[in-house]
Write a protein that holds these residues in place. Structure first.
Motif, PDB file in Angstrom:
ATOM      1  N   SER A   1      16.532  79.122 -15.439  1.00 52.10           N
ATOM      2  CA  SER A   1      16.709  79.239 -13.742  1.00 52.10           C
ATOM      3  C   SER A   1      18.104  79.835 -13.395  1.00 52.10           C
ATOM      4  O   SER A   1      19.395  79.519 -13.241  1.00 52.10           O
ATOM      5  N   SER A   2      18.278  81.117 -13.655  1.00 50.80           N
ATOM      6  CA  SER A   2      19.627  81.846 -13.374  1.00 50.80           C
ATOM      7  C   SER A   2      19.586  81.768 -12.090  1.00 50.80           C
ATOM      8  O   SER A   2      18.985  82.021 -10.907  1.00 50.80           O
ATOM      9  N   CYS A   3      20.608  82.385 -11.167  1.00 50.75           N
ATOM     10  CA  CYS A   3      21.097  82.857 -10.272  1.00 50.75           C
ATOM     11  C   CYS A   3      20.432  83.833  -9.264  1.00 50.75           C
ATOM     12  O   CYS A   3      20.500  85.401 -10.392  1.00 50.75           O
ATOM     13  N   CYS A   4      20.273  83.750  -7.678  1.00 48.65           N
ATOM     14  CA  CYS A   4      19.872  85.388  -7.389  1.00 48.65           C
ATOM     15  C   CYS A   4      20.777  85.484  -6.770  1.00 48.65           C
ATOM     16  O   CYS A   4      21.414  84.506  -6.140  1.00 48.65           O
ATOM     17  N   PHE A   5      20.175  87.016  -6.436  1.00 44.27           N
ATOM     18  CA  PHE A   5      22.354  87.972  -5.294  1.00 44.27           C
ATOM     19  C   PHE A   5      21.577  88.878  -4.865  1.00 44.27           C
ATOM     20  O   PHE A   5      22.371  89.018  -3.073  1.00 44.27           O
ATOM     21  N   GLN A   6      20.502  88.554  -4.750  1.00 46.95           N
ATOM     22  CA  GLN A   6      19.715  89.248  -3.171  1.00 46.95           C
ATOM     23  C   GLN A   6      18.500  89.606  -3.799  1.00 46.95           C
ATOM     24  O   GLN A   6      17.685  88.961  -4.787  1.00 46.95           O
ATOM     25  N   PHE A   7      17.123  89.924  -3.000  1.00 39.88           N
ATOM     26  CA  PHE A   7      15.718  90.163  -2.661  1.00 39.88           C
ATOM     27  C   PHE A   7      14.939  91.196  -2.243  1.00 39.88           C
ATOM     28  O   PHE A   7      15.681  91.527  -2.581  1.00 39.88           O
ATOM     29  N   TYR A   8      13.893  90.582  -4.023  1.00 44.76           N
ATOM     30  CA  TYR A   8      13.562  91.898  -3.805  1.00 44.76           C
ATOM     31  C   TYR A   8      12.512  91.507  -2.492  1.00 44.76           C
ATOM     32  O   TYR A   8      12.023  90.905  -1.825  1.00 44.76           O
ATOM     33  N   LYS A   9      12.146  93.589  -1.875  1.00 44.07           N
ATOM     34  CA  LYS A   9      11.626  93.398  -0.795  1.00 44.07           C
ATOM     35  C   LYS A   9      10.168  93.277  -0.334  1.00 44.07           C
ATOM     36  O   LYS A   9       9.797  93.513   0.820  1.00 44.07           O
ATOM     37  N   LYS A  10       9.730  93.803  -1.430  1.00 43.74           N
ATOM     38  CA  LYS A  10       8.536  94.423  -1.512  1.00 43.74           C
ATOM     39  C   LYS A  10       7.641  93.029  -2.042  1.00 43.74           C
ATOM     40  O   LYS A  10       7.646  92.333  -2.752  1.00 43.74           O
ATOM     41  N   LYS A  11       6.225  93.309  -1.076  1.00 43.71           N
ATOM     42  CA  LYS A  11       5.163  92.007  -1.553  1.00 43.71           C
ATOM     43  C   LYS A  11       4.947  92.430  -2.626  1.00 43.71           C
ATOM     44  O   LYS A  11       4.255  92.985  -3.202  1.00 43.71           O
TER      45      LYS A  11
END
Length: 104
Positions: free
Chosen positions: A30-40
């Protein structure tokens, strides 16, 4: 006698060190995310998902693919919620089918 006492102290120190680092190993998934992946991401590639920890800077859903890659996605996106609902229905259907086959 001093050598035996020193050896005992060393073993005690090593065992405390091993047990204190064990909880960190459990949180590795369960690591942290710092940005979202934009594509579906196509649903057929997703094999599992989890939500990031509450102490992360942004709340995110992490999709894991069959190839082992992980993608941080926005939990407020409609396609993400759709994927989660379909993944949950997959597990519910699989569990129900397994239960029915064992009871019949």
């Amino acid at each position: 006698m001093r050598i035996l006492m020193s050896l005992l102290l060393l073993v005690l120190f090593c065992s405390i060190q091993l047990t204190s680092s064990a909880p960190n190993a459990l949180e590795a998934q369960s690591s942290c995310c710092f940005q979202f992946y934009k594509k579906k991401i196509p649903l057929n590639l997703v094999v599992s998902f989890y939500q990031t920890r509450s102490n992360c800077p942004i709340s995110a859903i992490v999709f894991r693919t069959a190839a082992g890659r992980e993608f941080c996605v926005d939990p407020n996106s409609s396609w993400v919620n759709s994927h989660i609902a379909k993944m949950n229905s997959r597990t519910t259907t699989a569990t129900t089918a397994k239960t029915l086959s064992t009871t019949v």
